[in-house]
Design a protein around this motif. Structure first.
Motif, PDB file in Angstrom:
ATOM      1  N   MET A   1      51.072 -12.438  79.776  1.00  0.00           N
ATOM      2  CA  MET A   1      52.074 -12.885  78.835  1.00  0.00           C
ATOM      3  C   MET A   1      51.788 -12.183  77.508  1.00  0.00           C
ATOM      4  N   VAL A   2      52.755 -11.456  77.013  1.00  0.00           N
ATOM      5  CA  VAL A   2      52.558 -10.697  75.778  1.00  0.00           C
ATOM      6  C   VAL A   2      53.292 -11.392  74.635  1.00  0.00           C
ATOM      7  N   ASP A   3      52.526 -11.879  73.674  1.00  0.00           N
ATOM      8  CA  ASP A   3      53.047 -12.495  72.451  1.00  0.00           C
ATOM      9  C   ASP A   3      54.071 -13.596  72.734  1.00  0.00           C
ATOM     10  N   VAL A   4      53.851 -14.363  73.793  1.00  0.00           N
ATOM     11  CA  VAL A   4      54.801 -15.412  74.159  1.00  0.00           C
ATOM     12  C   VAL A   4      54.170 -16.802  74.200  1.00  0.00           C
ATOM     13  N   TYR A   5      52.905 -16.902  74.557  1.00  0.00           N
ATOM     14  CA  TYR A   5      52.290 -18.208  74.779  1.00  0.00           C
ATOM     15  C   TYR A   5      52.413 -19.114  73.558  1.00  0.00           C
ATOM     16  N   HIS A   6      52.166 -18.569  72.377  1.00  0.00           N
ATOM     17  CA  HIS A   6      52.221 -19.381  71.159  1.00  0.00           C
ATOM     18  C   HIS A   6      53.632 -19.906  70.865  1.00  0.00           C
ATOM     19  N   GLU A   7      54.643 -19.335  71.504  1.00  0.00           N
ATOM     20  CA  GLU A   7      56.041 -19.737  71.286  1.00  0.00           C
ATOM     21  C   GLU A   7      56.507 -20.861  72.218  1.00  0.00           C
ATOM     22  N   LEU A   8      55.747 -21.165  73.251  1.00  0.00           N
ATOM     23  CA  LEU A   8      56.180 -22.147  74.241  1.00  0.00           C
ATOM     24  C   LEU A   8      56.256 -23.553  73.652  1.00  0.00           C
ATOM     25  N   GLU A   9      57.340 -24.244  73.946  1.00  0.00           N
ATOM     26  CA  GLU A   9      57.527 -25.608  73.452  1.00  0.00           C
ATOM     27  C   GLU A   9      56.586 -26.580  74.166  1.00  0.00           C
ATOM     28  N   VAL A  29      46.791 -12.946  82.045  1.00  0.00           N
ATOM     29  CA  VAL A  29      46.343 -12.297  80.816  1.00  0.00           C
ATOM     30  C   VAL A  29      47.230 -12.752  79.666  1.00  0.00           C
ATOM     31  N   PHE A  30      46.595 -13.211  78.611  1.00  0.00           N
ATOM     32  CA  PHE A  30      47.286 -13.579  77.380  1.00  0.00           C
ATOM     33  C   PHE A  30      47.061 -12.452  76.383  1.00  0.00           C
ATOM     34  N   VAL A  31      48.119 -11.870  75.883  1.00  0.00           N
ATOM     35  CA  VAL A  31      48.022 -10.884  74.812  1.00  0.00           C
ATOM     36  C   VAL A  31      48.667 -11.540  73.599  1.00  0.00           C
ATOM     37  N   GLU A  32      47.840 -11.855  72.607  1.00  0.00           N
ATOM     38  CA  GLU A  32      48.315 -12.573  71.422  1.00  0.00           C
ATOM     39  C   GLU A  32      47.818 -11.873  70.157  1.00  0.00           C
ATOM     40  N   PHE A  33      48.647 -11.912  69.118  1.00  0.00           N
ATOM     41  CA  PHE A  33      48.244 -11.359  67.833  1.00  0.00           C
ATOM     42  C   PHE A  33      47.020 -12.101  67.322  1.00  0.00           C
ATOM     43  N   LYS A  34      46.073 -11.351  66.753  1.00  0.00           N
ATOM     44  CA  LYS A  34      44.818 -11.907  66.249  1.00  0.00           C
ATOM     45  C   LYS A  34      45.061 -12.769  65.019  1.00  0.00           C
ATOM     46  N   SER A  35      44.581 -13.978  65.071  1.00  0.00           N
ATOM     47  CA  SER A  35      44.671 -14.885  63.932  1.00  0.00           C
ATOM     48  C   SER A  35      43.537 -14.578  62.955  1.00  0.00           C
ATOM     49  N   GLY A  36      43.831 -14.697  61.668  1.00  0.00           N
ATOM     50  CA  GLY A  36      42.805 -14.509  60.653  1.00  0.00           C
ATOM     51  C   GLY A  36      42.511 -13.071  60.295  1.00  0.00           C
TER      52      GLY A  36
END
Length: 85
Positions: A1-9, A29-36
């Motif tokens: 999942m590319v840049d989608v997991y954080h958007e799930l309701e 695989v989770f591909v997420e933008f790095k926080s911080g």
């Protein structure tokens, strides 16, 4: 999942359904933008830490495999469904 997991309701329920659909030994695989990271050109609301991803995936039948941290703005966090599930 590319840049989608954080958007799930309903991320917990969605992840549970994905895990059920995975074959034993299957990978997620989770591909997420790095926080911080100030160099990431995206609103903090749309970022996640590796620790967040690992914590949320850890409550499901997933084993952490590795994290690729060499992408410029994202982490790729890899999990595997155990063979016995």
């Amino acid at each position: 999942m590319v840049d989608v997991y954080h958007e799930l309701e309903y991320p917990h329920e969605m992840l549970a359904a994905i895990v059920r659909a995975l074959k034993p030994g299957g990978r997620l695989v989770f591909v997420e933008f790095k926080s911080g990271d100030a160099s990431v050109p995206i609103k903090p609301l749309h970022t996640m830490t590796e620790a967040q991803v690992r914590k949320e995936a850890g409550v499901h039948a997933l084993q952490w495999v590795k994290t690729a941290r060499d992408l410029p703005w994202q982490n790729a966090v890899v999990f595997r469904k155990p063979s016995g599930n």
